[in-house]
Motif scaffolding. Sequence first.
Motif, PDB file in Angstrom:
ATOM      1  N   THR A  93      18.564 -49.520 -23.556  1.00 39.09           N
ATOM      2  CA  THR A  93      19.666 -48.770 -23.670  1.00 39.09           C
ATOM      3  C   THR A  93      20.458 -49.016 -22.609  1.00 39.09           C
ATOM      4  O   THR A  93      20.662 -49.472 -21.397  1.00 39.09           O
ATOM      5  CB  THR A  93      18.733 -48.014 -22.992  1.00 39.09           C
ATOM      6  N   GLU A  94      21.773 -48.295 -23.440  1.00 35.86           N
ATOM      7  CA  GLU A  94      23.076 -48.433 -22.330  1.00 35.86           C
ATOM      8  C   GLU A  94      22.775 -47.427 -21.296  1.00 35.86           C
ATOM      9  O   GLU A  94      22.588 -46.782 -21.480  1.00 35.86           O
ATOM     10  CB  GLU A  94      24.514 -48.853 -23.345  1.00 35.86           C
ATOM     11  N   TYR A  95      23.599 -48.081 -20.035  1.00 37.08           N
ATOM     12  CA  TYR A  95      23.883 -46.918 -19.049  1.00 37.08           C
ATOM     13  C   TYR A  95      25.382 -47.643 -18.608  1.00 37.08           C
ATOM     14  O   TYR A  95      25.320 -48.427 -18.090  1.00 37.08           O
ATOM     15  CB  TYR A  95      23.374 -46.772 -18.197  1.00 37.08           C
ATOM     16  N   SER A  96      25.993 -46.765 -18.450  1.00 40.72           N
ATOM     17  CA  SER A  96      27.128 -45.969 -18.222  1.00 40.72           C
ATOM     18  C   SER A  96      27.617 -45.415 -17.307  1.00 40.72           C
ATOM     19  O   SER A  96      27.529 -44.220 -16.649  1.00 40.72           O
ATOM     20  CB  SER A  96      28.350 -45.359 -19.283  1.00 40.72           C
ATOM     21  N   ASP A  97      28.772 -45.412 -16.296  1.00 36.76           N
ATOM     22  CA  ASP A  97      29.412 -44.560 -15.237  1.00 36.76           C
ATOM     23  C   ASP A  97      31.079 -44.600 -15.869  1.00 36.76           C
ATOM     24  O   ASP A  97      31.237 -44.817 -16.189  1.00 36.76           O
ATOM     25  CB  ASP A  97      28.940 -45.378 -14.028  1.00 36.76           C
ATOM     26  N   ASN A  98      31.138 -42.897 -15.573  1.00 40.24           N
ATOM     27  CA  ASN A  98      32.291 -42.309 -16.078  1.00 40.24           C
ATOM     28  C   ASN A  98      33.227 -42.131 -15.146  1.00 40.24           C
ATOM     29  O   ASN A  98      33.579 -41.094 -14.817  1.00 40.24           O
ATOM     30  CB  ASN A  98      32.584 -40.561 -16.174  1.00 40.24           C
ATOM     31  N   ASP A 100      16.817 -44.702 -12.010  1.00 36.55           N
ATOM     32  CA  ASP A 100      15.496 -44.597 -11.554  1.00 36.55           C
ATOM     33  C   ASP A 100      14.651 -44.875 -13.162  1.00 36.55           C
ATOM     34  O   ASP A 100      15.303 -44.420 -14.280  1.00 36.55           O
ATOM     35  CB  ASP A 100      15.680 -42.710 -11.477  1.00 36.55           C
ATOM     36  N   SER A 101      13.420 -45.797 -12.664  1.00 34.93           N
ATOM     37  CA  SER A 101      12.878 -46.677 -14.094  1.00 34.93           C
ATOM     38  C   SER A 101      12.383 -45.024 -15.167  1.00 34.93           C
ATOM     39  O   SER A 101      11.826 -45.397 -15.969  1.00 34.93           O
ATOM     40  CB  SER A 101      12.057 -47.774 -13.771  1.00 34.93           C
ATOM     41  N   ILE A 102      12.096 -44.271 -14.046  1.00 35.34           N
ATOM     42  CA  ILE A 102      11.169 -43.080 -14.815  1.00 35.34           C
ATOM     43  C   ILE A 102      12.320 -41.945 -15.949  1.00 35.34           C
ATOM     44  O   ILE A 102      11.651 -41.614 -16.641  1.00 35.34           O
ATOM     45  CB  ILE A 102      10.194 -42.850 -13.409  1.00 35.34           C
ATOM     46  N   THR A 103      12.966 -41.602 -15.248  1.00 36.64           N
ATOM     47  CA  THR A 103      13.400 -40.495 -15.327  1.00 36.64           C
ATOM     48  C   THR A 103      14.857 -41.452 -15.995  1.00 36.64           C
ATOM     49  O   THR A 103      15.601 -40.773 -16.651  1.00 36.64           O
ATOM     50  CB  THR A 103      14.723 -40.032 -14.578  1.00 36.64           C
ATOM     51  N   ASN A 104      14.954 -42.701 -15.957  1.00 39.28           N
ATOM     52  CA  ASN A 104      16.401 -43.239 -16.993  1.00 39.28           C
ATOM     53  C   ASN A 104      17.310 -42.554 -15.895  1.00 39.28           C
ATOM     54  O   ASN A 104      18.625 -42.163 -17.110  1.00 39.28           O
ATOM     55  CB  ASN A 104      16.299 -43.578 -18.177  1.00 39.28           C
ATOM     56  N   ILE A 105      17.935 -42.074 -14.886  1.00 43.59           N
ATOM     57  CA  ILE A 105      18.983 -41.319 -14.546  1.00 43.59           C
ATOM     58  C   ILE A 105      19.528 -42.229 -13.828  1.00 43.59           C
ATOM     59  O   ILE A 105      19.174 -43.228 -12.699  1.00 43.59           O
ATOM     60  CB  ILE A 105      18.791 -40.650 -14.120  1.00 43.59           C
ATOM     61  N   LEU A 106      21.156 -42.847 -14.141  1.00 39.00           N
ATOM     62  CA  LEU A 106      22.133 -43.764 -13.580  1.00 39.00           C
ATOM     63  C   LEU A 106      23.034 -42.927 -12.271  1.00 39.00           C
ATOM     64  O   LEU A 106      23.316 -42.061 -12.593  1.00 39.00           O
ATOM     65  CB  LEU A 106      22.500 -44.717 -14.461  1.00 39.00           C
ATOM     66  N   THR A 107      22.623 -42.870 -10.787  1.00 35.15           N
ATOM     67  CA  THR A 107      23.301 -42.184  -9.788  1.00 35.15           C
ATOM     68  C   THR A 107      24.259 -43.383  -9.124  1.00 35.15           C
ATOM     69  O   THR A 107      23.889 -44.799  -8.308  1.00 35.15           O
ATOM     70  CB  THR A 107      22.309 -42.023  -9.065  1.00 35.15           C
ATOM     71  N   ASP A 108      25.573 -42.674  -8.972  1.00 30.19           N
ATOM     72  CA  ASP A 108      26.718 -43.888  -7.545  1.00 30.19           C
ATOM     73  C   ASP A 108      25.927 -43.572  -6.598  1.00 30.19           C
ATOM     74  O   ASP A 108      25.354 -42.765  -6.518  1.00 30.19           O
ATOM     75  CB  ASP A 108      27.986 -43.375  -8.467  1.00 30.19           C
ATOM     76  N   ILE A 109      26.141 -44.881  -5.961  1.00 32.63           N
ATOM     77  CA  ILE A 109      26.099 -44.980  -4.685  1.00 32.63           C
ATOM     78  C   ILE A 109      27.428 -45.057  -4.161  1.00 32.63           C
ATOM     79  O   ILE A 109      27.890 -45.697  -3.967  1.00 32.63           O
ATOM     80  CB  ILE A 109      25.388 -46.496  -3.906  1.00 32.63           C
ATOM     81  N   LEU A 110      27.458 -43.905  -2.988  1.00 29.72           N
ATOM     82  CA  LEU A 110      29.504 -44.185  -2.924  1.00 29.72           C
ATOM     83  C   LEU A 110      29.057 -43.557  -1.518  1.00 29.72           C
ATOM     84  O   LEU A 110      28.461 -43.296  -0.175  1.00 29.72           O
ATOM     85  CB  LEU A 110      29.570 -42.791  -3.223  1.00 29.72           C
ATOM     86  N   ASP A 111      30.477 -44.142  -1.159  1.00 27.21           N
ATOM     87  CA  ASP A 111      30.687 -44.755   0.457  1.00 27.21           C
ATOM     88  C   ASP A 111      32.463 -44.045   0.498  1.00 27.21           C
ATOM     89  O   ASP A 111      33.019 -44.358  -0.212  1.00 27.21           O
ATOM     90  CB  ASP A 111      30.998 -45.514   1.441  1.00 27.21           C
TER      91      ASP A 111
END
Length: 677
Positions: free
Chosen positions: A256-261, A303-314
């Motif tokens: 599965t592909e995971y992208s960041d908008n 997150d490998s359980i929910t398959n959610i990709l989240t930005d880590i921002l500074d």
Amino acid sequence: MRNSLSIIWNQVTAFVCFFTLGCQLHASPIAIPEVPDLDPNLASFTGTPNSIGVNSTGDFFIVNSNTIGGGAGDVIGWKFTSATNVLMEVHDAFFSDVSSPTGFPINVAVNNADDFFIANAGGTLTGVGNDVIIGWKFTSATNNLMEASDPLVGSTTINPSSIAANSENDFFIINQDTIGTGGGGDSNIVGWKFSSENIISEYTDSLGIETATPSIIAVNPAGDFFIANGDSIGTLGSNASNIVGWKYDLGTDTLTEYSDNTISNTAQPLAISVNNITGDFIIVNGATIGSGGTSDIVGWQFDSITNILTDILDNLGANTAMPFAIAVNNSGIFFITNRDSISNAGDSQIVGWRFDSGLSLLTRVFYDLGSNIAVPGNVAVNNSGDFFIVNTDSIGTGGGGDSNIVGWKYEPVTNLLTPAFDDLGSNIAFPSGIAVNNSGDFFIVNGDTINSGGDSQIVGWKFDSVTNGLTQFSDDLVIDPSIPTSIAVNSAGDFFIVNNSTIDSVGSGDIVGWKFTSTTNTLTEVTDPLLADNVALPLNISVNNNGDFFIVNSNLIGNGGQGNIVGWILDAPIPPTPSSNINPPVDLMGKQIKNRFLTQTDIVNIITFSAPVSGLTPVAYRIFRDLELTDLAATVSANGKLKFEDHNRKKGKVYTYYIVSVAANGQTSPSVQITVK
């Protein structure tokens, strides 16, 4: 043969000792007769050792990045059995000298069954031209080499590179160039799974041509792989989103592909690490420009359980940070180093970021220096959970050059950052690599070893995690005859530092590297007196469970061109053992289960056992299907679960298995049997 550095000549099984580590530093090496390579299949320049891997039984596999053979086949690499000091050439019989270059082995990985998989960077055609060689599986127990080919792809449409193995003994091979099947560009090949059943499966992403460049891979305890995308241009090049990477889910057998908008080209995944507690992946972003340029993306949490990709921002201005390397401790705390440590105000420097994955909390870690005087690079973590960040540009405080920052220790418990200074002149040290031993001590390799006076060379520094003391270790040689590069550590806490340039102080021998004994703080030069200047270029290093080091030589020319040096082994001292015998496993239990699916039923025999309570400590267990011990079913590592599952069995049939223990020296126990029905 122990306590020695042995030069390894290809296809020669007689080895001798010429340097004793008990000697004082700079003791003269003992000259020994040269042992030439008499194998006519390997003339000079016919091989270039590159990568190296080691399995639980102590076997090394050295990858040959140039597979030209002597006409009988191509040399994929060499297996070196540490217990017997035997070097064996591994050929691919499909190739001949007339079809060179037909393969470019590049990387190697090992699974829990002690099998090696070698990725073929060329993605080249076989002799018949009908399919493409992804790589080779080498079964160490039987010395069997198997080609892994993809019949779907035309010439030059693939480029296997990195590789990883999961807990189910599956390998996943990344495709560095993802142009699709047949070269038609209708889909992109992210990579291939090579299963424990020797089945190769292609995994594609339906994107346009050259919109993705898979680069690095990691695996979590559940057996899932995450492949980071080095070039994150969005789907079909539309600039609508950036592809951070792909997850291969072992349970569903899906990619599965995971992208960041974000805007096009604003993300460049660089490094990846995994939290072994939660199974989450943290991906480091090499270019931290945020969406619209208003904030910086340090990386992403997947997150490998929910398959959610989240930005880590500074929330810094654009282009003020360049994340580089990452490490994680046993508490699930990550440290990400910042390659360009200018802060947004320019008055202090960002050494890196602490990321608490459970809280999804990013904390900036500063050290107040003048602008542009520190460049954090590599990072390592010890058993206490403390990190050491290496500073690759060691100009001192204020830019005045009065001292050099080798690096920083960061303690997550106290949130304390402690600099490690060395009082040298400006620009005379360039820390590069790092390793850590079980005592928590770090050893930092110096990439440029000239010291302030020029009369000796700084090989590196030991940082004591208890006292926070930094100690410089030098080798009294002439200027510039050595360049420390790679480093490894064994279970005894000893470090070995590889020297990429092997000229010694008088030119009578070559410095392969240095052994640093942590308990005595002794640095010992390890030389090979058989080599003329510049005939060897040590490159990579690996260590086995016995504490033996194997150093790969990137230049195969032997002394006088008479043979090829694959590398050297430095044997660790043999520890005392309670017994000279090894016993079979105990507490054997077996059962049969049925996994029912929609169209079929998988009958599985499950065997569990325990380690013997006396004798030599096993490093692995071999499970056979016959009393003669010729039909190997599996090899189980002693470091994992002592369990074997045999799938696709027949209903109503009685199965008998024979299990032996394997010691680090290669000795095997008598067999013990168990029957499952």
